[in-house]
Design a protein around this motif. Sequence first.
Motif, PDB file in Angstrom:
ATOM      1  N   LEU A   1     108.234 -77.182 -59.864  1.00 49.46           N
ATOM      2  CA  LEU A   1     108.838 -76.425 -60.962  1.00 49.46           C
ATOM      3  C   LEU A   1     110.146 -75.783 -60.511  1.00 49.46           C
ATOM      4  O   LEU A   1     110.194 -75.126 -59.467  1.00 49.46           O
ATOM      5  N   ILE A   2     111.210 -75.966 -61.316  1.00 45.70           N
ATOM      6  CA  ILE A   2     112.498 -75.328 -61.025  1.00 45.70           C
ATOM      7  C   ILE A   2     112.986 -74.434 -62.165  1.00 45.70           C
ATOM      8  O   ILE A   2     113.892 -73.630 -61.976  1.00 45.70           O
ATOM      9  N   ASP A   3     112.362 -74.570 -63.346  1.00 46.80           N
ATOM     10  CA  ASP A   3     112.779 -73.783 -64.496  1.00 46.80           C
ATOM     11  C   ASP A   3     111.620 -73.731 -65.482  1.00 46.80           C
ATOM     12  O   ASP A   3     111.009 -74.758 -65.766  1.00 46.80           O
ATOM     13  N   VAL A   4     111.299 -72.540 -65.976  1.00 49.98           N
ATOM     14  CA  VAL A   4     110.267 -72.410 -67.000  1.00 49.98           C
ATOM     15  C   VAL A   4     110.757 -71.446 -68.065  1.00 49.98           C
ATOM     16  O   VAL A   4     111.270 -70.368 -67.749  1.00 49.98           O
ATOM     17  N   GLU A   5     110.665 -71.887 -69.317  1.00 51.90           N
ATOM     18  CA  GLU A   5     111.127 -71.114 -70.461  1.00 51.90           C
ATOM     19  C   GLU A   5     112.548 -70.582 -70.262  1.00 51.90           C
ATOM     20  O   GLU A   5     112.856 -69.438 -70.585  1.00 51.90           O
ATOM     21  N   GLY A   6     113.412 -71.414 -69.680  1.00 57.09           N
ATOM     22  CA  GLY A   6     114.813 -71.056 -69.505  1.00 57.09           C
ATOM     23  C   GLY A   6     115.111 -70.169 -68.317  1.00 57.09           C
ATOM     24  O   GLY A   6     116.259 -69.793 -68.101  1.00 57.09           O
ATOM     25  N   GLN A   7     114.102 -69.814 -67.528  1.00 57.46           N
ATOM     26  CA  GLN A   7     114.321 -68.961 -66.362  1.00 57.46           C
ATOM     27  C   GLN A   7     114.128 -69.777 -65.087  1.00 57.46           C
ATOM     28  O   GLN A   7     113.110 -70.445 -64.917  1.00 57.46           O
ATOM     29  N   ALA A   8     115.112 -69.711 -64.199  1.00 57.85           N
ATOM     30  CA  ALA A   8     115.067 -70.465 -62.952  1.00 57.85           C
ATOM     31  C   ALA A   8     113.915 -69.993 -62.077  1.00 57.85           C
ATOM     32  O   ALA A   8     113.591 -68.810 -62.026  1.00 57.85           O
ATOM     33  N   VAL A   9     113.289 -70.958 -61.412  1.00 61.35           N
ATOM     34  CA  VAL A   9     112.247 -70.697 -60.428  1.00 61.35           C
ATOM     35  C   VAL A   9     112.773 -71.303 -59.134  1.00 61.35           C
ATOM     36  O   VAL A   9     113.132 -72.473 -59.096  1.00 61.35           O
ATOM     37  N   THR A  10     112.834 -70.513 -58.075  1.00 65.48           N
ATOM     38  CA  THR A  10     113.375 -71.003 -56.814  1.00 65.48           C
ATOM     39  C   THR A  10     112.243 -71.480 -55.914  1.00 65.48           C
ATOM     40  O   THR A  10     111.480 -70.665 -55.396  1.00 65.48           O
ATOM     41  N   PRO A  11     112.114 -72.812 -55.736  1.00 62.23           N
ATOM     42  CA  PRO A  11     111.073 -73.329 -54.841  1.00 62.23           C
ATOM     43  C   PRO A  11     111.337 -72.895 -53.402  1.00 62.23           C
ATOM     44  O   PRO A  11     112.487 -72.831 -52.957  1.00 62.23           O
ATOM     45  N   THR A  12     110.267 -72.600 -52.683  1.00 57.66           N
ATOM     46  CA  THR A  12     110.393 -72.143 -51.297  1.00 57.66           C
ATOM     47  C   THR A  12     110.084 -73.239 -50.290  1.00 57.66           C
ATOM     48  O   THR A  12     110.328 -73.057 -49.103  1.00 57.66           O
ATOM     49  N   GLY A  13     109.512 -74.355 -50.770  1.00 60.12           N
ATOM     50  CA  GLY A  13     109.125 -75.413 -49.848  1.00 60.12           C
ATOM     51  C   GLY A  13     107.774 -75.151 -49.194  1.00 60.12           C
ATOM     52  O   GLY A  13     107.409 -75.801 -48.228  1.00 60.12           O
ATOM     53  N   THR A  14     107.041 -74.188 -49.729  1.00 62.91           N
ATOM     54  CA  THR A  14     105.726 -73.865 -49.182  1.00 62.91           C
ATOM     55  C   THR A  14     104.655 -74.171 -50.218  1.00 62.91           C
ATOM     56  O   THR A  14     104.950 -74.576 -51.339  1.00 62.91           O
ATOM     57  N   GLU A  15     103.403 -73.926 -49.846  1.00 66.50           N
ATOM     58  CA  GLU A  15     102.306 -74.163 -50.787  1.00 66.50           C
ATOM     59  C   GLU A  15     102.309 -73.171 -51.936  1.00 66.50           C
ATOM     60  O   GLU A  15     101.521 -73.269 -52.856  1.00 66.50           O
ATOM     61  N   ARG A  16     103.210 -72.214 -51.936  1.00 69.59           N
ATOM     62  CA  ARG A  16     103.338 -71.265 -53.046  1.00 69.59           C
ATOM     63  C   ARG A  16     104.207 -71.785 -54.182  1.00 69.59           C
ATOM     64  O   ARG A  16     104.375 -71.136 -55.194  1.00 69.59           O
ATOM     65  N   ASP A  17     104.823 -72.950 -54.030  1.00 73.89           N
ATOM     66  CA  ASP A  17     105.626 -73.517 -55.106  1.00 73.89           C
ATOM     67  C   ASP A  17     104.730 -73.975 -56.249  1.00 73.89           C
ATOM     68  O   ASP A  17     103.659 -74.530 -56.022  1.00 73.89           O
ATOM     69  N   ALA A  18     105.170 -73.739 -57.478  1.00 70.97           N
ATOM     70  CA  ALA A  18     104.467 -74.286 -58.644  1.00 70.97           C
ATOM     71  C   ALA A  18     104.739 -75.783 -58.668  1.00 70.97           C
ATOM     72  O   ALA A  18     105.883 -76.215 -58.558  1.00 70.97           O
ATOM     73  N   GLN A  19     103.681 -76.563 -58.795  1.00 72.14           N
ATOM     74  CA  GLN A  19     103.819 -78.005 -58.672  1.00 72.14           C
ATOM     75  C   GLN A  19     102.760 -78.725 -59.484  1.00 72.14           C
ATOM     76  O   GLN A  19     101.648 -78.234 -59.648  1.00 72.14           O
ATOM     77  N   LEU A  20     103.130 -79.911 -60.017  1.00 72.38           N
ATOM     78  CA  LEU A  20     102.188 -80.789 -60.711  1.00 72.38           C
ATOM     79  C   LEU A  20     102.126 -82.127 -59.990  1.00 72.38           C
ATOM     80  O   LEU A  20     103.142 -82.623 -59.505  1.00 72.38           O
ATOM     81  N   LEU A  21     100.929 -82.706 -59.960  1.00 69.05           N
ATOM     82  CA  LEU A  21     100.715 -84.022 -59.383  1.00 69.05           C
ATOM     83  C   LEU A  21      99.835 -84.805 -60.351  1.00 69.05           C
ATOM     84  O   LEU A  21      98.694 -84.414 -60.621  1.00 69.05           O
ATOM     85  N   PHE A  22     100.386 -85.879 -60.920  1.00 71.84           N
ATOM     86  CA  PHE A  22      99.679 -86.704 -61.888  1.00 71.84           C
ATOM     87  C   PHE A  22      98.958 -87.833 -61.162  1.00 71.84           C
ATOM     88  O   PHE A  22      99.510 -88.438 -60.240  1.00 71.84           O
ATOM     89  N   SER A  23      97.722 -88.127 -61.570  1.00 72.25           N
ATOM     90  CA  SER A  23      96.967 -89.239 -60.994  1.00 72.25           C
ATOM     91  C   SER A  23      96.144 -89.900 -62.097  1.00 72.25           C
ATOM     92  O   SER A  23      95.973 -89.345 -63.177  1.00 72.25           O
ATOM     93  N   THR A  24      95.658 -91.094 -61.797  1.00 77.92           N
ATOM     94  CA  THR A  24      94.844 -91.812 -62.780  1.00 77.92           C
ATOM     95  C   THR A  24      93.386 -91.504 -62.539  1.00 77.92           C
ATOM     96  O   THR A  24      93.003 -91.230 -61.402  1.00 77.92           O
ATOM     97  N   PRO A  25      92.556 -91.522 -63.523  1.00 76.22           N
ATOM     98  CA  PRO A  25      92.884 -91.752 -64.927  1.00 76.22           C
ATOM     99  C   PRO A  25      93.207 -90.437 -65.633  1.00 76.22           C
ATOM    100  O   PRO A  25      92.334 -89.596 -65.825  1.00 76.22           O
ATOM    101  N   ASN A  26      94.454 -90.242 -65.966  1.00 77.29           N
ATOM    102  CA  ASN A  26      94.932 -89.097 -66.755  1.00 77.29           C
ATOM    103  C   ASN A  26      94.527 -87.737 -66.195  1.00 77.29           C
ATOM    104  O   ASN A  26      94.120 -86.839 -66.926  1.00 77.29           O
ATOM    105  N   ARG A  27      94.651 -87.586 -64.881  1.00 75.14           N
ATOM    106  CA  ARG A  27      94.331 -86.320 -64.230  1.00 75.14           C
ATOM    107  C   ARG A  27      95.619 -85.640 -63.790  1.00 75.14           C
ATOM    108  O   ARG A  27      96.597 -86.304 -63.433  1.00 75.14           O
TER     109      ARG A  27
END
Length: 145
Positions: free
Chosen positions: A38-64
């Motif tokens: 995540l780098i931006d949500v609802e128009g507000q910048a989010v600064t990734p830190t490169g750590t496990e605290r970054d907001a992140q999505l990972l898509f996998s099959t089947p539709n997970r």
Amino acid sequence: MKIMFVGLIMLAASCQSARQTSSFGGGSEKLYAHAWTLIDVEGQAVTPTGTERDAQLLFSTPNRVAGSTGCNRLTGTFELTGTNTIHFSPLATTRMMCPDSQTEARFTKALAAVDTYLVTDSSLTLSKGKTVVARFRASQPQAGN
């Protein structure tokens, strides 16, 4: 002969419909190519830190979908119902105390509202109608996702 022709048309139409609702329809294979930070949500910048605290999505099959809100882990499912159309199920999250609960709240609210996505190069944009609600950059999956 007419019955056979009508049958072929119906079969072709059902195949097209099945393609659009499959997990790889509409170019969606790009969703699965990366983890998305995540780098931006609802128009507000989010600064990734490169750590496990970054907001992140990972898509996998089947539709997970799994990832992080920036503090808590999240998991759930999503549905692709047409070209670039996406809907997330209500996502389950852990309930740890978070120092930045405002970003987490905006992020989970945005995911609940999303109805379209667009993947270009190394970016993912999630929108509600024509309004962008979250933007992501391609990244490597974090430990635990």
